[in-house]
Every structure is written in C-alpha cells, then in structure tokens.
Design a protein around this motif. Structure first.
Motif, PDB file in Angstrom:
ATOM      1  N   ALA A 338       0.844  -1.207   0.000  1.00  0.00           N
ATOM      2  CA  ALA A 338       0.000   0.000   0.000  1.00  0.00           C
ATOM      3  C   ALA A 338       0.875   1.251   0.000  1.00  0.00           C
ATOM      4  O   ALA A 338       2.025   1.217   0.457  1.00  0.00           O
ATOM      5  CB  ALA A 338      -0.904   0.002   1.231  1.00  0.00           C
ATOM      6  N   GLU A 339       0.304   2.322  -0.529  1.00  0.00           N
ATOM      7  CA  GLU A 339       0.980   3.632  -0.580  1.00  0.00           C
ATOM      8  C   GLU A 339       1.574   3.985   0.793  1.00  0.00           C
ATOM      9  O   GLU A 339       0.893   3.872   1.815  1.00  0.00           O
ATOM     10  CB  GLU A 339      -0.108   4.660  -0.974  1.00  0.00           C
ATOM     11  CG  GLU A 339       0.380   6.063  -1.252  1.00  0.00           C
ATOM     12  CD  GLU A 339       1.127   6.178  -2.578  1.00  0.00           C
ATOM     13  OE1 GLU A 339       0.869   5.348  -3.486  1.00  0.00           O
ATOM     14  OE2 GLU A 339       1.975   7.075  -2.685  1.00  0.00           O
ATOM     15  N   GLY A 340       2.819   4.381   0.809  1.00  0.00           N
ATOM     16  CA  GLY A 340       3.425   4.843   2.065  1.00  0.00           C
ATOM     17  C   GLY A 340       4.070   3.732   2.896  1.00  0.00           C
ATOM     18  O   GLY A 340       4.778   4.018   3.849  1.00  0.00           O
ATOM     19  N   GLU A 341       3.830   2.472   2.559  1.00  0.00           N
ATOM     20  CA  GLU A 341       4.477   1.367   3.300  1.00  0.00           C
ATOM     21  C   GLU A 341       5.893   1.152   2.776  1.00  0.00           C
ATOM     22  O   GLU A 341       6.138   1.290   1.586  1.00  0.00           O
ATOM     23  CB  GLU A 341       3.707   0.059   3.081  1.00  0.00           C
ATOM     24  CG  GLU A 341       2.673  -0.220   4.119  1.00  0.00           C
ATOM     25  CD  GLU A 341       1.990  -1.563   3.858  1.00  0.00           C
ATOM     26  OE1 GLU A 341       2.474  -2.386   3.058  1.00  0.00           O
ATOM     27  OE2 GLU A 341       0.935  -1.780   4.466  1.00  0.00           O
ATOM     28  N   THR A 342       6.783   0.753   3.667  1.00  0.00           N
ATOM     29  CA  THR A 342       8.162   0.454   3.255  1.00  0.00           C
ATOM     30  C   THR A 342       8.435  -1.030   3.485  1.00  0.00           C
ATOM     31  O   THR A 342       8.144  -1.539   4.564  1.00  0.00           O
ATOM     32  CB  THR A 342       9.166   1.274   4.101  1.00  0.00           C
ATOM     33  OG1 THR A 342       8.804   2.657   4.007  1.00  0.00           O
ATOM     34  CG2 THR A 342      10.583   1.088   3.622  1.00  0.00           C
ATOM     35  N   PRO A 343       8.996  -1.712   2.486  1.00  0.00           N
ATOM     36  CA  PRO A 343       9.375  -3.113   2.706  1.00  0.00           C
ATOM     37  C   PRO A 343      10.707  -3.159   3.454  1.00  0.00           C
ATOM     38  O   PRO A 343      11.734  -2.835   2.881  1.00  0.00           O
ATOM     39  CB  PRO A 343       9.522  -3.659   1.286  1.00  0.00           C
ATOM     40  CG  PRO A 343       9.859  -2.473   0.446  1.00  0.00           C
ATOM     41  CD  PRO A 343       9.312  -1.257   1.127  1.00  0.00           C
ATOM     42  N   TYR A 344      10.690  -3.544   4.720  1.00  0.00           N
ATOM     43  CA  TYR A 344      11.928  -3.495   5.512  1.00  0.00           C
ATOM     44  C   TYR A 344      12.696  -4.814   5.530  1.00  0.00           C
ATOM     45  O   TYR A 344      13.909  -4.817   5.516  1.00  0.00           O
ATOM     46  CB  TYR A 344      11.624  -3.064   6.952  1.00  0.00           C
ATOM     47  CG  TYR A 344      11.287  -1.601   7.070  1.00  0.00           C
ATOM     48  CD1 TYR A 344      12.253  -0.632   6.795  1.00  0.00           C
ATOM     49  CD2 TYR A 344      10.017  -1.185   7.422  1.00  0.00           C
ATOM     50  CE1 TYR A 344      11.948   0.717   6.887  1.00  0.00           C
ATOM     51  CE2 TYR A 344       9.706   0.160   7.529  1.00  0.00           C
ATOM     52  CZ  TYR A 344      10.675   1.107   7.258  1.00  0.00           C
ATOM     53  OH  TYR A 344      10.383   2.436   7.336  1.00  0.00           O
ATOM     54  N   TYR A 345      11.960  -5.912   5.631  1.00  0.00           N
ATOM     55  CA  TYR A 345      12.640  -7.202   5.791  1.00  0.00           C
ATOM     56  C   TYR A 345      12.165  -8.189   4.720  1.00  0.00           C
ATOM     57  O   TYR A 345      10.962  -8.449   4.617  1.00  0.00           O
ATOM     58  CB  TYR A 345      12.319  -7.838   7.143  1.00  0.00           C
ATOM     59  CG  TYR A 345      12.806  -7.080   8.358  1.00  0.00           C
ATOM     60  CD1 TYR A 345      14.047  -7.371   8.921  1.00  0.00           C
ATOM     61  CD2 TYR A 345      12.018  -6.106   8.961  1.00  0.00           C
ATOM     62  CE1 TYR A 345      14.491  -6.702  10.054  1.00  0.00           C
ATOM     63  CE2 TYR A 345      12.454  -5.425  10.090  1.00  0.00           C
ATOM     64  CZ  TYR A 345      13.696  -5.731  10.634  1.00  0.00           C
ATOM     65  OH  TYR A 345      14.124  -5.070  11.762  1.00  0.00           O
TER      66      TYR A 345
END
Ligand code: FAD
Ligand code: UDP
Length: 397
Positions: A338-345
C-alpha cells in the motif's frame, strides 16, 4: 541527459551511495536517482521537531569486522564510541527466584543476547550460576550457541534452559516480528542473536562499532559530495527507466553504462511473477519531557506487548539534551504494498528465494544491470555488508 553520465545508481542508501562514491573516485560520472526527498536510505537520521536526533526508519547501530568498510566510511565521519547493549523487559513469572533489586512493577530484566548473567537474573544467583557451569560444560569449545542448536540438546537440564530461553526470549518476539515461530523462519535470522556462553552483554561483538559522530545523514552528505556525482532527490527512477527492449533506456535514450539498482527487484519488472513477500514496520515515536526514559539504548519486549522493542535515541547518539528524549516503538506486520508502506525485511525461505531467482534472471538479461542491496538482492544484510558489496562492485566495474 544519459550521455553525460557513465553510471546510473538508483537509490541513495548504502548500496547506491557507497558505489557512487567509489566509482566517482575512479573518474566515472555518476547520476544518483533517489525516490525519497533525502539521502541515506533507511539509515537516514534527522532532528525531530523537539530537536532530538532520531533515526526515521528505526534504530541503526554501525558494527563491522570489515576494516576496508570501516576505513572507507571513516573518510566521511568521525565516530562516537558506542557499544550497543540490550535488555529484555518481561513480566515476572517466577517471583521466588528473581532477586528483589531486579524487580520493578512486576517485571524483570536480563541482558539480550541471553548470557551467563541472564541465567542468574532468571534463576537466582546460585541456581543460575550452577546452570551456567552446566552450559559451559555442554559446549566447552564454543563462545556461543544458537537457540535452535541449544534446543537439540538431550541433557534434561540443558534442555530446560533451552526451553526457558526459547519461551522468554525468542518465541513471542519472533511471532511479533515475523508472524512465524523460530522454527519456521530462516535459521540465520535467530542465529543473529545467539545464547552467549560468557558474561559479554554487548549486542554485537564486531571489532569496529560506533555511531557516526554527527549522524548518518551528514556522513552520506559528505560521501555524495563529489564533482563526479549528481544526486536527484524526489525522483522515481522507474518513471525514467525503460527495460522493455534489449538495452536499458533512460529518459528515452539508450544508457550504455552500468545501472546499479538498489530498489525492489519485483517492482523493477512490474511484479510480473508476483510480489516478493516482505515485513514492514510501523514506528511510533514519542517525545517525553524527561532526561531519559530507559536504562539502555534498546529494550526488547520479548514476552508481551504488541511492539517488539523500544529504542531511546539519546543513548545511541550521545546527544546532550536536558528534559527531552524521544523513543520509538516498533510494530511489525505483513507488507501489503500500500501507498506509504516500506518493505523493511525480506522473508527468506525457499519459496520466496525461488521467486526472487526469477527476477534475478530477468535482470541478468541486461549485461549492465546490477542488483545491489538489501531490497534488490532480497537478503537480510547489515549496513556494513552492503557497503562491502558496493565497494566490491565498484572495483569490478
Ligand atoms: P536502503 O537503505 O533501503 O536504500 C535503498 C534506497 O533506494 C532507498 O532510499 C529507496 O528510496 C531508493 N529507491 C528504491 N526504489 C527506487 C526507485 N525506483 N527510484 C529511486 N530510488 C529508489 N543494519 C546495521 O548494520 N545495523 C543496524 O542497527 C540496523 N538496524 C536496522 C533496523 C531496521 C528497523 C531496519 C529495517 C534495518 C536495519 N539495518 C541495520 C539494515 C540497514 O537498514 C540496511 O543494511 C541498509 O539500509 C541497506 O542499504 P540499501 O542501500 O541496500 O537499502
Ligand atoms: N530475536 C528474538 N528475541 C530478541 C531478539 C531477537 O526472538 O530479543 C530474534 C527475532 O526472530 C529477530 C531475530 O532474532 O527477528 C534477529 O534479531 P535482530 O535484533 O538482529 O533483528 P533486527 O535488528 O535486524 O530487526
């Protein structure tokens, strides 16, 4: 535009930033495109509105055994000496053995990674000491053991210690962080936090540890400050790159030089084989009107709460500020895109690795396209590992 540059780097984090600098010093003209409005990638730090130096994308502590990486970064920053220490904060479930001075409000604390002192905190001085001897005898030639390895031990007393550590340190934290048990995730992940067969209470044991004296962002600013480097912020490279033909195009023209791409591999190819699974984090920052909130840089909530850990930045950065402190709580959940989410792991398992391999094979069709970094390589890398790989790639190119 494309004719003016020899190399394109997509992303201004460790991967893009270190590669850009190393290539610029070899005489290459490098264009760095960064989607965010700042450099530094996930290591970016800044002052919050209360004047506290925070890490916007979660706490970052630099540590490495790679002298080359340390020397390279040291050209762009001085270091504040800092050794990260973490404690677990858990509800007291065994009141008779926890010494009174270690209890507060029905909770108690022990060092993480779990070590010989943690055993004493959990089981009391005498019994904890005895169990420590038992552990040392079980692994005479090792300085640490992973929780999964410890759980294999057949000795009933060692197995009981393993169960204790599993229940109080690993299982609930891992469920919060990954939505899966320690057995279900990549064993290398829990192996990052072993059980220590010593009293060493440092989170990392690397030869070089510290924090950039003025922060990560100033370090990146100096790294990218080179006549051969042009950085464009707020620029999504995917809007300007075209991989639909046999060669790479930038702004509609063939780009002949190397392209170092440090974003998501699936996104680069329009998710054509399906999205790669990731975990994301929600960070809740809180600023409190007091000097300090907690005793340690990070406190892990390994047995309750919805967040995994609380970090208090002033411990990490050494910033001197009276009457104000900022903390961050980390809540992990599935990344949805979704807009604004960051894939961290990256969620590393055989199925996801197979999916990643398809994207990697697409990238390999372009001789000049190099996937580099935590997202592009779909790996669980620390900052130093990425910096090391970026230096290597620059040398090869
Ligand atoms: P990133 O930092 O993610 O940089 C990639 C950049 O590419 C981003 O800025 C992104 O905006 C940009 N980008 C992506 N797509 C595009 C596009 N299409 N166009 C333009 N730009 C694009 N490591 C440690 O060593 N110590 C720690 O204590 C530590 N703590 C961490 C804590 C958390 C919560 C997390 C998530 C990670 C932590 N890490 C830590 C790991 C560290 O963040 C990574 O190793 C490092 O940031 C990876 O650098 P990178 O350049 O590969 O990726
Ligand atoms: N872990 C845990 N309890 C802890 C600390 C770590 O169960 O108190 C496990 C958990 O699965 C976590 C992994 O070990 O994801 C790696 O921890 P680390 O602190 O290295 O994670 P990161 O800082 O990269 O999020």
């Amino acid at each position: 535009m494309s004719e003016r540059f020899d190399v394109l780097a997509v992303g201004a984090g460790y991967a893009g930033g270190v590669a850009a600098r190393a290539l610029a010093e070899r005489g290459k003209k490098v264009l760095v495109l960064e989607r965010r409005d700042h450099i530094g990638g996930n290591a970016y730090d800044c002052l919050d509105k209360h004047g506290v130096l925070i890490h916007q994308y979660g706490p970052h502590i630099f540590h490495t055994n790679d002298k080359k990486v340390f020397d390279f970064l040291s050209r762009f920053t001085r270091w504040r000496r800092y050794q990260h220490r973490v404690i677990a904060n858990i509800p007291r479930d065994n009141p008779e053995v926890v010494p009174a001075h270690k209890r507060t409000d029905g909770r108690f604390f022990f060092p993480v990674p779990f070590n010989l002192d943690s055993l004493k905190n959990a089981f009391g001085e005498r019994e904890g000491g005895r169990l420590g001897e038992k552990l040392l005898a079980a692994y005479p030639a090792q300085s640490q053991v992973t929780i999964l390895e410890l759980r294999q031990n057949k000795d009933p007393e060692v197995a009981a210690i393993a169960d204790y550590v599993y229940d109080h340190v690993f299982v609930q934290y891992t469920m919060k962080q990954w939505g899966q048990t320690p057995e279900e995730i990549d064993p290398a992940t829990t192996a990052r936090v072993p059980v220590r067969l010593s009293q060493d209470d440092r989170y990392f044991q690397d030869a070089y540890q510290g924090m950039p004296a003025e922060g990560y962002t100033p370090m990146f600013r100096r790294m990218l400050d080179h006549p051969n480097i042009t950085v464009e912020l707020g620029t999504d490279a995917l809007a300007r790159l075209d991989l639909s033909g046999e060669s790479i195009k930038l702004d509609g023209q063939k780009f002949g030089g190397p392209v170092i791409y440090t974003g998501q591999a699936d996104e680069l190819f329009g998710f054509r084989f399906g999205p790669l699974p990731y975990r994301t984090l929600d960070f809740r920052f809180e600023t409190l009107e007091r000097d300090f909130f907690q005793s340690h840089g990070t406190v892990n909530y390994t047995a309750d709460q919805d967040f995994t850990r609380i970090t208090e930045f002033k411990h990490l950065t050494g910033q001197e500020l009276t009457g104000t402190t900022t903390i961050v709580k980390e809540y992990s959940r599935a990344y949805t895109g979704a807009e604004g989410e960051t894939p961290y792991y990256a969620i590393i398992n055989p199925e996801n690795n197979d999916l990643y391999a398809k994207y990697k094979a697409e990238a390999e069709k372009f001789g000049e396209l190099h996937l580099l970094g935590r997202l592009a390589e779909y790996k669980y890398y620390n900052m130093d590992a990425i910096a090391g790989k970026a230096l290597e790639l620059a040398e090869r190119l």
